[in-house]
Scaffold this motif. Sequence first.
Motif, short mmCIF file in Angstrom:
data_model
loop_
_atom_site.label_atom_id
_atom_site.label_comp_id
_atom_site.label_asym_id
_atom_site.label_seq_id
_atom_site.Cartn_x
_atom_site.Cartn_y
_atom_site.Cartn_z
N SER A 1 0.85 -1.19 0.00
CA SER A 1 0.00 0.00 0.00
C SER A 1 0.88 1.24 0.00
CB SER A 1 -0.96 0.01 1.19
OG SER A 1 -0.28 0.08 2.42
N GLY B 1 0.50 3.21 6.04
CA GLY B 1 -0.32 2.16 6.64
C GLY B 1 -1.58 2.65 7.32
N VAL B 2 -2.08 3.83 6.96
CA VAL B 2 -3.32 4.28 7.56
C VAL B 2 -4.45 3.35 7.15
CG1 VAL B 2 -2.66 6.68 7.76
CG2 VAL B 2 -3.75 5.89 5.67
N PHE B 3 -5.48 3.24 7.99
CA PHE B 3 -6.40 2.14 7.82
C PHE B 3 -7.36 2.31 6.66
CE2 PHE B 3 -10.41 3.62 9.81
CZ PHE B 3 -9.97 4.78 10.41
N THR B 4 -7.33 3.45 5.99
CA THR B 4 -8.16 3.58 4.79
C THR B 4 -7.37 3.26 3.53
OG1 THR B 4 -7.58 5.91 4.65
CG2 THR B 4 -9.59 5.36 5.84
N ASP B 5 -6.10 2.94 3.71
CA ASP B 5 -5.23 2.70 2.57
C ASP B 5 -5.60 1.43 1.84
OD1 ASP B 5 -1.59 3.16 2.55
OD2 ASP B 5 -3.20 4.04 1.35
N THR B 6 -5.62 1.47 0.51
CA THR B 6 -5.94 0.29 -0.27
C THR B 6 -4.70 -0.59 -0.39
OG1 THR B 6 -7.64 1.43 -1.53
CG2 THR B 6 -6.69 -0.56 -2.51
N GLN B 7 -4.88 -1.87 -0.12
CA GLN B 7 -3.82 -2.83 -0.31
C GLN B 7 -3.97 -3.51 -1.67
OE1 GLN B 7 -3.17 -5.52 3.00
NE2 GLN B 7 -3.60 -3.92 4.50
#
Lengths: 116, 116
Positions: B95, B99-105
């Motif tokens: 990503s 690593g913020v939690f809205t980041d698309t993997q």
Amino acid sequence: AQSVTQLDSHVSVSEGTPVLLRCNYSSSYSPSLFWYVQHPNKGLQLLLKYTSAATLVKGINGFEAEFKKSETSFHLTKPSAHMSDAAEYFCVVSDGFSGGYNKLIFGAGTRLAVHP
Amino acid sequence: EAGVAQSPRYKIIEKRQSVAFWCNPISGHATLYWYQQILGQGPKLLIQFQNNGVVDDSQLPKDRFSAERLKGVDSTLKIQPAKLEDSAVYLCASSLGAGVFTDTQYFGPGTRLTVL
């Protein structure tokens, strides 16, 4: 701790009929929610994601999902199934507060079969 | 843009042997993840790197699994010695952000490991 439950392990539909894949989540915080699709021998592909903006999220290939906080659900729908939609679908939750950043918790998956 | 690359695509080994998997993330992506996907289950995070530092390895069986990302770009995951229960698909993802939690993997195609 966050978790995801996909209510159906297998769903079978006829081509041209609606698709509904059900997902319930549990999270201590305001979650981000995702749907990923996995075709055989291919990598996971993001269909759509919810990140606290509009509760109805539109994704690729005609899929959409609605975030319902009161029901803790994030069901995936498509008005008309196509043969190419046959694949494994994963509902995923991330709340960013369990362990490292952006930790994704995957459901067990729903296998969608589409019949002519 | 090129996707996440993984090699090999398939590997068959005897139990107690060692094996290594390689991953090259999308160019410029700071965060790299290794997942284990056992047949019939959703992927489970093994380890997460941000640049070349470990953010989360809480589910990595450290007695037999190791991973490194020395230059903050590509990564290797090693199993030594392998057990029968390590048979799975090993997925690498990357990503863009911190690593913020809205980041698309974005996921690679995976390496299918069979331990005999």
